[in-house]
Scaffold this motif. Structure first.
Motif, PDB file in Angstrom:
ATOM      1  N   ALA A  98      75.595 -23.934 -63.247  1.00  0.00           N
ATOM      2  CA  ALA A  98      75.473 -23.595 -61.812  1.00  0.00           C
ATOM      3  C   ALA A  98      76.634 -22.717 -61.357  1.00  0.00           C
ATOM      4  O   ALA A  98      77.794 -23.034 -61.624  1.00  0.00           O
ATOM      5  CB  ALA A  98      75.436 -24.865 -60.981  1.00  0.00           C
ATOM      6  N   ALA A  99      76.310 -21.629 -60.666  1.00  0.00           N
ATOM      7  CA  ALA A  99      77.362 -20.727 -60.181  1.00  0.00           C
ATOM      8  C   ALA A  99      78.202 -21.441 -59.120  1.00  0.00           C
ATOM      9  O   ALA A  99      77.668 -22.120 -58.246  1.00  0.00           O
ATOM     10  CB  ALA A  99      76.724 -19.466 -59.592  1.00  0.00           C
ATOM     11  N   GLY A 100      79.500 -21.292 -59.240  1.00  0.00           N
ATOM     12  CA  GLY A 100      80.392 -21.690 -58.146  1.00  0.00           C
ATOM     13  C   GLY A 100      80.841 -23.131 -58.092  1.00  0.00           C
ATOM     14  O   GLY A 100      81.913 -23.408 -57.580  1.00  0.00           O
ATOM     15  N   THR A 119      80.107 -23.346 -67.089  1.00  0.00           N
ATOM     16  CA  THR A 119      79.868 -22.007 -67.636  1.00  0.00           C
ATOM     17  C   THR A 119      79.451 -21.038 -66.545  1.00  0.00           C
ATOM     18  O   THR A 119      78.976 -21.442 -65.494  1.00  0.00           O
ATOM     19  CB  THR A 119      78.739 -22.030 -68.693  1.00  0.00           C
ATOM     20  N   MET A 120      79.643 -19.776 -66.810  1.00  0.00           N
ATOM     21  CA  MET A 120      79.148 -18.730 -65.916  1.00  0.00           C
ATOM     22  C   MET A 120      78.353 -17.726 -66.737  1.00  0.00           C
ATOM     23  O   MET A 120      78.913 -16.820 -67.358  1.00  0.00           O
ATOM     24  CB  MET A 120      80.331 -18.045 -65.215  1.00  0.00           C
ATOM     25  N   PRO A 121      77.028 -17.910 -66.785  1.00  0.00           N
ATOM     26  CA  PRO A 121      76.171 -16.935 -67.482  1.00  0.00           C
ATOM     27  C   PRO A 121      75.819 -15.776 -66.542  1.00  0.00           C
ATOM     28  O   PRO A 121      76.315 -15.719 -65.430  1.00  0.00           O
ATOM     29  CB  PRO A 121      74.921 -17.754 -67.821  1.00  0.00           C
ATOM     30  N   VAL A 170      85.417 -14.113 -63.638  1.00  0.00           N
ATOM     31  CA  VAL A 170      84.257 -13.866 -64.501  1.00  0.00           C
ATOM     32  C   VAL A 170      82.999 -13.703 -63.643  1.00  0.00           C
ATOM     33  O   VAL A 170      82.182 -12.804 -63.865  1.00  0.00           O
ATOM     34  CB  VAL A 170      84.076 -15.037 -65.501  1.00  0.00           C
ATOM     35  N   THR A 171      82.864 -14.576 -62.647  1.00  0.00           N
ATOM     36  CA  THR A 171      81.703 -14.494 -61.746  1.00  0.00           C
ATOM     37  C   THR A 171      81.650 -13.117 -61.096  1.00  0.00           C
ATOM     38  O   THR A 171      80.594 -12.492 -60.996  1.00  0.00           O
ATOM     39  CB  THR A 171      81.793 -15.590 -60.669  1.00  0.00           C
ATOM     40  N   ALA A 172      82.833 -12.632 -60.674  1.00  0.00           N
ATOM     41  CA  ALA A 172      82.910 -11.334 -59.989  1.00  0.00           C
ATOM     42  C   ALA A 172      82.634 -10.177 -60.946  1.00  0.00           C
ATOM     43  O   ALA A 172      82.101  -9.148 -60.541  1.00  0.00           O
ATOM     44  CB  ALA A 172      84.291 -11.171 -59.361  1.00  0.00           C
TER      45      ALA A 172
HETATM   46  O1  LIG Z   1      75.581 -13.694 -56.193  1.00  0.00           O
HETATM   47  C1  LIG Z   1      75.895 -14.832 -56.544  1.00  0.00           C
HETATM   48  O2  LIG Z   1      76.507 -15.582 -55.749  1.00  0.00           O
HETATM   49  C2  LIG Z   1      75.530 -15.350 -57.929  1.00  0.00           C
HETATM   50  C3  LIG Z   1      76.745 -15.649 -58.745  1.00  0.00           C
HETATM   51  C4  LIG Z   1      76.751 -14.641 -59.836  1.00  0.00           C
HETATM   52  C5  LIG Z   1      75.476 -13.945 -59.720  1.00  0.00           C
HETATM   53  N1  LIG Z   1      74.816 -14.368 -58.694  1.00  0.00           N
END
Ligand SMILES: O=C(O)[C@@H]1CCC=N1
Ligand SMILES: NC(=O)C1=CN([C@@H]2O[C@H](COP(=O)(O)OP(=O)(O)OC[C@H]3O[C@@H](n4cnc5c(N)ncnc54)[C@H](O)[C@@H]3O)[C@@H](O)[C@H]2O)C=CC1
Length: 277
Positions: A98-100, A119-121, A170-172
């Motif tokens: 899950a993101a974030g 993880t951040m896929p 990484v998310t960014a």
């Molecule tokens: O835009 C988002 O918040 C999510 C996290 C990474 C890709 N999409």
């Protein structure tokens, strides 16, 4: 060595890609369970991959060595709290995609001392070309790290970060990154159409150029700056275009955009963990 039993909680797009990748890699379908409230998704997963499917999350996780949390970030808390009794009883490795949502929050919702890999896929995982960064809490053993890595490797390349805060970077970069490249594709396509190409011609040339450039950069292992220099004949066309990008401050614009994404990731982590908005 016998493959571990994996339970996916949430059988949506990402779980489907992971399950597809794992089965294609030789993970026995009989050792994969998926829980999802949607009867339609359960039926499709069972038919396409031969995995066991459940409507009940706890049932799916009951004999799993690895529990993969593959639900949307907004429902992760309720899902983790619902799984806490089985997780506390059996102590499986828990992997969150899950993101974030931060690892200490996930661990707290699961009732405490649990090995968690966060993880951040990214979306190219859907076509087995993802890039995933992983972070393990100190309770994760070396063998469990291997298992976590092998699950995410089923949909692309993996790398570890040793500080959880780096997952925001990484998310960014790679999490949101596909959108940056899609935006550039949109811009190139529109520019081609303005110069007289048909939309179909402009799209084909744009996509194949993007694909070719990425493939070449990966295959050659050369610095992108070197590859760029090879395209740029002195006094030629590329130089004319690159001058416009430089005058507009493209490097600075990209740095500001990625920093804004990183800052938002930090903020979302606080909000999703219940630290106010
Ligand atoms: O835009 C988002 O918040 C999510 C996290 C990474 C890709 N999409
Ligand atoms: N889509 C992507 O490319 C990326 C997704 N992620 C993360 O992956 C996670 C899953 O994303 P997607 O697969 O795209 O979402 P999705 O919406 O396709 O899948 C989520 C699934 O969870 C199921 N679900 C809802 N409530 C549930 C519950 N209480 N118990 C069990 N299952 C439940 C839904 O029926 C759905 O099938 C998200 O947390 C997202 O942040 C991360 C990076 C990229």
């Amino acid at each position: 060595m016998e493959q571990p039993v994996l339970a996916f909680i949430g059988g949506g797009n990402m779980a489907r890609s992971l399950v597809g990748g794992l089965v294609a890699d030789g993970h026995p379908a009989a050792r994969i369970r998926v829980a999802d409230p949607s009867a339609e998704k359960r039926a499709a997963l069972a038919a396409d991959y031969g995995v066991a499917v459940h409507a009940d999350n706890t049932e799916a996780a009951a004999d799993a060595a690895v529990v993969v949390l593959a639900v949307k970030p907004q429902v992760l808390r309720a899902v983790a709290e619902g799984l806490a009794p089985v997780v506390q009883a059996r102590r499986p490795l828990v992997i969150s995609i899950a993101a974030g949502v931060r690892e200490p929050d996930i661990r707290r919702w699961l009732g405490g001392e649990v090995p968690v890999v966060r993880t951040m896929p990214n979306t190219p995982a859907l076509v087995q070309s993802g890039a995933t960064a992983l972070y393990a809490n100190p309770l994760v053993s070396a063998a469990q790290r291997e298992v976590a890595e092998s699950v995410l490797r089923a949909v692309g390349v993996t790398l570890w970060v040793e500080e959880e805060a780096l997952l925001d970077a990484v998310t960014a970069l790679s999490g949101s990154g596909p959108a940056y490249f899609f935006l550039l594709m949109e811009c190139l396509e529109a520019a081609g159409v303005r110069l007289g190409l048909t939309p179909e011609q402009a799209r084909l040339l744009t996509l194949e150029t993007a694909y070719g450039a990425a493939k070449m950069a990966l295959a050659s292992g050369e610095d992108p700056a070197v590859l760029r220099a090879r395209v740029t004949s002195p006094g030629g066309t590329t130089e004319a275009a690159l001058r416009v990008f430089a005058e507009a401050g493209l490097g600075e614009i990209v740095a500001r955009a990625v920093t804004a994404a990183r800052d938002r990731a930090e903020e979302l982590g606080r909000i999703l963990g219940g630290e106010g908005r």
